[in-house]
Design a protein around this motif. Structure first.
Motif, PDB file in Angstrom:
ATOM      1  N   UNK A   1     -11.596   1.013   1.326  1.00 37.57           N
ATOM      2  CA  UNK A   1     -10.901   1.226   3.065  1.00 37.57           C
ATOM      3  C   UNK A   1      -9.348   1.186   2.891  1.00 37.57           C
ATOM      4  N   UNK A   2      -8.440   1.946   3.062  1.00 40.56           N
ATOM      5  CA  UNK A   2      -7.445   1.490   3.122  1.00 40.56           C
ATOM      6  C   UNK A   2      -6.359   1.521   5.513  1.00 40.56           C
ATOM      7  N   UNK A   3      -5.963  -0.003   4.438  1.00 37.95           N
ATOM      8  CA  UNK A   3      -5.460  -0.003   6.117  1.00 37.95           C
ATOM      9  C   UNK A   3      -4.048  -0.387   6.106  1.00 37.95           C
TER      10      UNK A   3
ATOM     11  N   UNK B   1      -3.356   1.010  -8.059  1.00 41.91           N
ATOM     12  CA  UNK B   1      -2.444   1.963  -8.058  1.00 41.91           C
ATOM     13  C   UNK B   1      -3.030   2.931  -6.693  1.00 41.91           C
ATOM     14  N   UNK B   2      -2.181   3.572  -5.997  1.00 46.25           N
ATOM     15  CA  UNK B   2      -2.785   4.412  -4.868  1.00 46.25           C
ATOM     16  C   UNK B   2      -1.632   5.280  -4.730  1.00 46.25           C
ATOM     17  N   UNK B   3      -1.906   6.754  -4.616  1.00 50.07           N
ATOM     18  CA  UNK B   3      -0.837   7.631  -4.380  1.00 50.07           C
ATOM     19  C   UNK B   3      -1.246   8.510  -3.436  1.00 50.07           C
ATOM     20  N   UNK B   4      -0.568   8.539  -2.728  1.00 52.05           N
ATOM     21  CA  UNK B   4      -0.552   9.983  -1.535  1.00 52.05           C
ATOM     22  C   UNK B   4      -0.440  10.923  -2.015  1.00 52.05           C
TER      23      UNK B   4
ATOM     24  N   UNK C   1       0.978   8.711   9.214  1.00 50.65           N
ATOM     25  CA  UNK C   1      -0.406   8.186   8.307  1.00 50.65           C
ATOM     26  C   UNK C   1      -0.162   7.946   7.048  1.00 50.65           C
ATOM     27  N   UNK C   2      -1.926   7.152   6.511  1.00 50.44           N
ATOM     28  CA  UNK C   2      -1.934   6.443   5.261  1.00 50.44           C
ATOM     29  C   UNK C   2      -2.242   6.938   4.358  1.00 50.44           C
TER      30      UNK C   2
END
Length: 394
Positions: free
Chosen positions: A139-141, A170-173, A180-181
């Protein structure tokens, strides 16, 4: 008896932060994952499962993104790093960073957010592998600042715990909205169009089952006199003979009846609606959203050579955009490996050419530009001052 010499001491297993507690080793059962974002991800999974052209387009984008290599100032560092990238373990069964990037990009395209982890050995001196984490397990916060990202993972009891080493993750969107996250999937907007397409396919199946599977209506009209008194017996006898003739399979069987018997087909005279135009309209909307040329998906729509070249250029720009998203992920892995092995973290990510045709077109463009500059230099008279810039003073 030892078959392979002295037994080696078992190395301690590297700890993976983004896997929920209790799932190491044997699978301990599914966790409760019914969140709002989780239900949206299940929708996109169902969309790829039910509409094959969407799944094919996503897989095609992942494959066309191409391979990657790394350049370093030190030749030894470059060779060792590229050797590591080709042999690094990915998840439980994969090998090579391209495997990791393929799963990572597929997750990014499908859900709009992708998450991967660099798994370090217990002594912290070596990268043990790369792990593609499920978005249902994390979960990303945001923290106290909207620029601060906090990553949580489940423990064995299902509670959310803060990840202790977020620098290894590593997180990419993909195209997140302001404020927004999480990112947005490339499949966003397709559920409605796909539902219409599936309704058409479902209706086609029902119509072919009703009309294509020919049924017969056997009508017996009794005559005058004593024949009417035996109408029921004659109808039962005709039904038995007809059933026997139809069950004969591929063998030729004659149907014999007495009296005025009329046989008609049910459904063969009805016309099935033409589905080519509405199906193509729905497919055009899907392909426009995914930015994939139709000929890459096996659709033989009328097109010209110039149009195909333009579609290929648009696809190339799309792939370049995805590569720019993946570059920080590759850089995080390479920089960490270089520092752990005593090299300078400076490196350059080099992607393979998408295809030879693009390389030829770029080379021709550079050649024509160089020729144009050469001709301008030859035609310019000697001693002539260069033209001033627009808006400047002489």
């Amino acid at each position: 008896m030892r078959l392979f010499g002295r037994a080696r001491a078992a190395e301690p297993a590297a700890a993976v932060q983004t896997v929920p507690g209790g799932r190491g080793g044997a699978f301990s059962g599914a966790l409760d994952r019914y969140q709002a974002a989780g239900m949206e991800r299940k929708l996109y999974d169902t969309l790829r499962l039910t509409v094959p052209i969407i799944d094919a387009a996503v897989c095609k984008i992942v494959r066309l993104t191409g391979g990657v290599s790394v350049q370093c100032e030190s030749r030894r560092a470059r060779e060792d790093l590229n050797r590591f990238l080709e042999s690094v373990q990915v998840n439980a069964c994969g090998t090579g960073i391209e495997t990791f990037l393929g799963i990572y990009l597929e997750q990014l395209l499908t859900y709009g957010t992708a998450l991967g982890e660099i798994v370090v050995s217990q002594d912290g001196k070596e990268i043990s592998g790369l792990y593609n984490a499920s978005l249902d397990d994390v979960e990303l916060r945001t923290g106290d600042s909207p620029l601060e990202l906090k990553i949580y993972s489940r423990d064995g009891a299902g509670n959310w715990l803060l990840v202790q080493r977020p620098e290894l993750i590593a997180v990419s969107t993909l195209s997140p909205r302001p404020g927004e996250l999480l990112g947005e999937s490339v499949l966003k907007g397709l559920p409605f169009v796909s539902s219409v397409l599936l309704k058409i396919y479902n209706s086609m199946g029902l119509n072919w089952e009703r009309v294509g599977n020919v049924r017969f209506a056997v009508t017996y009209q009794p005559g005058d006199g004593n024949e009417r008194a035996y109408t029921k017996e004659r109808a039962i006898q005709i039904a038995q003979e007809w059933r026997k003739a139809m069950k004969s399979g591929g063998d030729i069987s004659d149907f014999v009846a007495v009296g005025n018997v009329k046989i008609q087909t049910i459904g063969a005279d009805n016309q099935i609606l033409d589905s080519e135009v509405p199906v193509r309209q729905m497919l055009e909307q899907i392909i426009a959203k995914l930015s994939i040329p139709p000929f890459l998906l096996g659709l033989s729509w009328s097109t010209t050579e110039r149009m195909s070249a333009q579609q290929a250029d648009i696809l190339t720009s799309e792939l370049e955009a995805y590569r720019r998203i993946l570059n920080p992920v590759i850089g995080k892995v390479c920089s960490l490996w270089l520092r752990l092995h005593g090299y300078s973290p400076e490196h350059t990510v080099v992607w393979d050419d998408i295809n030879l045709q693009d390389a030829v077109e770029l080379s021709n463009a550079r050649l024509l530009e160089a020729r144009a500059k050469q001709i301008e230099q030859e035609l310019k008279p000697e001693g002539e001052p260069e033209a001033p810039l627009e808006g400047g003073t002489q």
